[in-house]
Design a protein around this motif. Sequence first.
Motif, PDB file in Angstrom:
ATOM      1  N   GLY A   6      21.009 -65.872 -39.923  1.00 27.57           N
ATOM      2  CA  GLY A   6      20.010 -65.532 -38.838  1.00 27.57           C
ATOM      3  C   GLY A   6      18.462 -65.215 -39.416  1.00 27.57           C
ATOM      4  O   GLY A   6      17.634 -64.773 -38.455  1.00 27.57           O
ATOM      5  N   ILE A   7      18.388 -65.622 -40.718  1.00 23.88           N
ATOM      6  CA  ILE A   7      17.100 -65.517 -41.312  1.00 23.88           C
ATOM      7  C   ILE A   7      16.678 -66.824 -41.478  1.00 23.88           C
ATOM      8  O   ILE A   7      17.048 -67.468 -42.354  1.00 23.88           O
ATOM      9  CB  ILE A   7      17.024 -64.417 -42.293  1.00 23.88           C
ATOM     10  N   PRO A   8      15.296 -67.344 -40.813  1.00 22.37           N
ATOM     11  CA  PRO A   8      14.938 -68.513 -41.220  1.00 22.37           C
ATOM     12  C   PRO A   8      14.579 -68.651 -42.592  1.00 22.37           C
ATOM     13  O   PRO A   8      14.181 -67.761 -43.214  1.00 22.37           O
ATOM     14  CB  PRO A   8      13.492 -68.676 -40.496  1.00 22.37           C
ATOM     15  N   LYS A   9      14.767 -69.998 -43.215  1.00 21.16           N
ATOM     16  CA  LYS A   9      14.551 -70.275 -44.619  1.00 21.16           C
ATOM     17  C   LYS A   9      13.281 -70.062 -45.051  1.00 21.16           C
ATOM     18  O   LYS A   9      12.703 -69.772 -46.344  1.00 21.16           O
ATOM     19  CB  LYS A   9      14.901 -71.592 -45.053  1.00 21.16           C
ATOM     20  N   SER A  10      12.129 -70.219 -44.035  1.00 22.58           N
ATOM     21  CA  SER A  10      10.681 -70.024 -44.566  1.00 22.58           C
ATOM     22  C   SER A  10      10.318 -68.563 -44.846  1.00 22.58           C
ATOM     23  O   SER A  10       9.053 -68.288 -45.375  1.00 22.58           O
ATOM     24  CB  SER A  10       9.886 -70.681 -43.309  1.00 22.58           C
ATOM     25  N   GLU A  11      11.073 -67.387 -44.362  1.00 23.21           N
ATOM     26  CA  GLU A  11      10.489 -66.088 -44.630  1.00 23.21           C
ATOM     27  C   GLU A  11      11.156 -65.578 -45.730  1.00 23.21           C
ATOM     28  O   GLU A  11      12.527 -65.208 -45.943  1.00 23.21           O
ATOM     29  CB  GLU A  11      11.021 -65.397 -43.413  1.00 23.21           C
ATOM     30  N   PRO A  12      10.251 -65.066 -46.985  1.00 24.44           N
ATOM     31  CA  PRO A  12      10.915 -64.392 -48.019  1.00 24.44           C
ATOM     32  C   PRO A  12      11.593 -63.216 -47.632  1.00 24.44           C
ATOM     33  O   PRO A  12      11.309 -62.389 -46.908  1.00 24.44           O
ATOM     34  CB  PRO A  12       9.678 -64.223 -48.900  1.00 24.44           C
ATOM     35  N   VAL A  13      12.883 -62.951 -48.482  1.00 22.79           N
ATOM     36  CA  VAL A  13      13.752 -61.885 -48.200  1.00 22.79           C
ATOM     37  C   VAL A  13      13.487 -60.888 -49.265  1.00 22.79           C
ATOM     38  O   VAL A  13      13.481 -61.184 -50.679  1.00 22.79           O
ATOM     39  CB  VAL A  13      15.154 -62.056 -48.019  1.00 22.79           C
ATOM     40  N   VAL A  14      12.970 -59.734 -49.212  1.00 22.45           N
ATOM     41  CA  VAL A  14      12.699 -58.605 -50.196  1.00 22.45           C
ATOM     42  C   VAL A  14      13.816 -57.663 -50.137  1.00 22.45           C
ATOM     43  O   VAL A  14      14.131 -57.110 -48.687  1.00 22.45           O
ATOM     44  CB  VAL A  14      11.341 -58.042 -49.778  1.00 22.45           C
ATOM     45  N   LEU A  15      14.469 -57.188 -51.304  1.00 23.69           N
ATOM     46  CA  LEU A  15      15.456 -56.179 -51.317  1.00 23.69           C
ATOM     47  C   LEU A  15      14.542 -54.880 -51.807  1.00 23.69           C
ATOM     48  O   LEU A  15      14.394 -55.254 -53.085  1.00 23.69           O
ATOM     49  CB  LEU A  15      16.576 -56.629 -52.235  1.00 23.69           C
ATOM     50  N   LEU A  16      14.377 -53.981 -51.220  1.00 25.86           N
ATOM     51  CA  LEU A  16      13.640 -52.826 -51.424  1.00 25.86           C
ATOM     52  C   LEU A  16      14.503 -51.764 -51.817  1.00 25.86           C
ATOM     53  O   LEU A  16      15.512 -51.284 -50.734  1.00 25.86           O
ATOM     54  CB  LEU A  16      12.660 -52.428 -50.197  1.00 25.86           C
ATOM     55  N   VAL A  38      12.984 -57.564 -44.836  1.00 25.13           N
ATOM     56  CA  VAL A  38      13.389 -56.514 -45.754  1.00 25.13           C
ATOM     57  C   VAL A  38      14.557 -55.974 -45.720  1.00 25.13           C
ATOM     58  O   VAL A  38      15.207 -55.752 -44.491  1.00 25.13           O
ATOM     59  CB  VAL A  38      12.357 -55.524 -45.607  1.00 25.13           C
ATOM     60  N   VAL A  39      15.428 -55.969 -46.528  1.00 23.08           N
ATOM     61  CA  VAL A  39      16.772 -55.461 -46.706  1.00 23.08           C
ATOM     62  C   VAL A  39      16.534 -54.153 -47.621  1.00 23.08           C
ATOM     63  O   VAL A  39      16.009 -54.152 -48.492  1.00 23.08           O
ATOM     64  CB  VAL A  39      17.767 -56.281 -46.971  1.00 23.08           C
ATOM     65  N   GLU A  40      17.014 -52.998 -47.122  1.00 23.96           N
ATOM     66  CA  GLU A  40      17.001 -51.683 -47.723  1.00 23.96           C
ATOM     67  C   GLU A  40      18.041 -51.522 -48.452  1.00 23.96           C
ATOM     68  O   GLU A  40      19.135 -51.247 -47.878  1.00 23.96           O
ATOM     69  CB  GLU A  40      16.344 -50.827 -46.951  1.00 23.96           C
ATOM     70  N   ALA A  41      17.825 -50.435 -49.689  1.00 27.91           N
ATOM     71  CA  ALA A  41      18.842 -50.195 -50.332  1.00 27.91           C
ATOM     72  C   ALA A  41      18.537 -48.739 -50.930  1.00 27.91           C
ATOM     73  O   ALA A  41      17.227 -48.579 -51.344  1.00 27.91           O
ATOM     74  CB  ALA A  41      19.287 -51.003 -51.689  1.00 27.91           C
ATOM     75  N   LEU A  50      25.085 -55.076 -52.586  1.00 23.35           N
ATOM     76  CA  LEU A  50      24.530 -56.195 -51.619  1.00 23.35           C
ATOM     77  C   LEU A  50      24.209 -57.564 -52.218  1.00 23.35           C
ATOM     78  O   LEU A  50      24.657 -58.604 -51.625  1.00 23.35           O
ATOM     79  CB  LEU A  50      23.102 -55.927 -51.121  1.00 23.35           C
ATOM     80  N   ILE A  51      23.656 -57.445 -53.535  1.00 17.95           N
ATOM     81  CA  ILE A  51      23.715 -58.581 -54.332  1.00 17.95           C
ATOM     82  C   ILE A  51      25.280 -59.497 -54.639  1.00 17.95           C
ATOM     83  O   ILE A  51      25.243 -60.758 -54.397  1.00 17.95           O
ATOM     84  CB  ILE A  51      22.818 -58.460 -55.618  1.00 17.95           C
ATOM     85  N   GLU A  56      21.394 -63.230 -50.469  1.00 14.70           N
ATOM     86  CA  GLU A  56      20.182 -64.035 -51.031  1.00 14.70           C
ATOM     87  C   GLU A  56      18.990 -63.399 -50.792  1.00 14.70           C
ATOM     88  O   GLU A  56      18.583 -63.196 -49.719  1.00 14.70           O
ATOM     89  CB  GLU A  56      20.316 -65.422 -50.620  1.00 14.70           C
ATOM     90  N   VAL A  57      18.244 -63.175 -51.874  1.00 20.56           N
ATOM     91  CA  VAL A  57      17.135 -62.442 -51.703  1.00 20.56           C
ATOM     92  C   VAL A  57      15.953 -63.228 -52.556  1.00 20.56           C
ATOM     93  O   VAL A  57      16.448 -63.818 -53.562  1.00 20.56           O
ATOM     94  CB  VAL A  57      16.793 -60.940 -52.187  1.00 20.56           C
TER      95      VAL A  57
END
Length: 138
Positions: A6-16, A38-41, A50-51, A56-57
């Motif tokens: 559900g997350i396009p490959k072009s958008e960087p994913v940040v684990l905060l 942004v994925v929050e922990a 999560l990891i 994948e972040v």
Amino acid sequence: MSSVEGIPKSEPVVLLVEDDVFVRFTTSEMLREEGFVVVEAVNAAEALALISTGLEVDIVLSDVRMPGEIDGVALTAKIKTIEPLLPVALVSTHLPPDVKHEADAFLAKPFRVAELLELVRSLVGTEWLSKRSSLAAS
């Protein structure tokens, strides 16, 4: 980059990883407004869970002082054991100079939006990704 469903490959994913709800909310909103996912922990244990589930972040931003047995410095060391090329930035009001850590960057709180965005972009930008690719190939 990321292949999270559900997350396009072009958008960087940040684990905060941040225990303070206000800081976590405002930081995640700053990043989302710039197009980051942004994925929050709330603590290191949740971030590691999560990891370990295969999330994948592209970068981890972690507070240093958090409740629980693992602080941000120890979280960084664990992440670097699991994913050595995953960029990790520590974000805190203070990091004593004698504290050894494996983070790729440190950002002091309070920070300006521009500082946060510059840091994240530098660690997920093309130059960094090229460096990660060449290190992974060797």
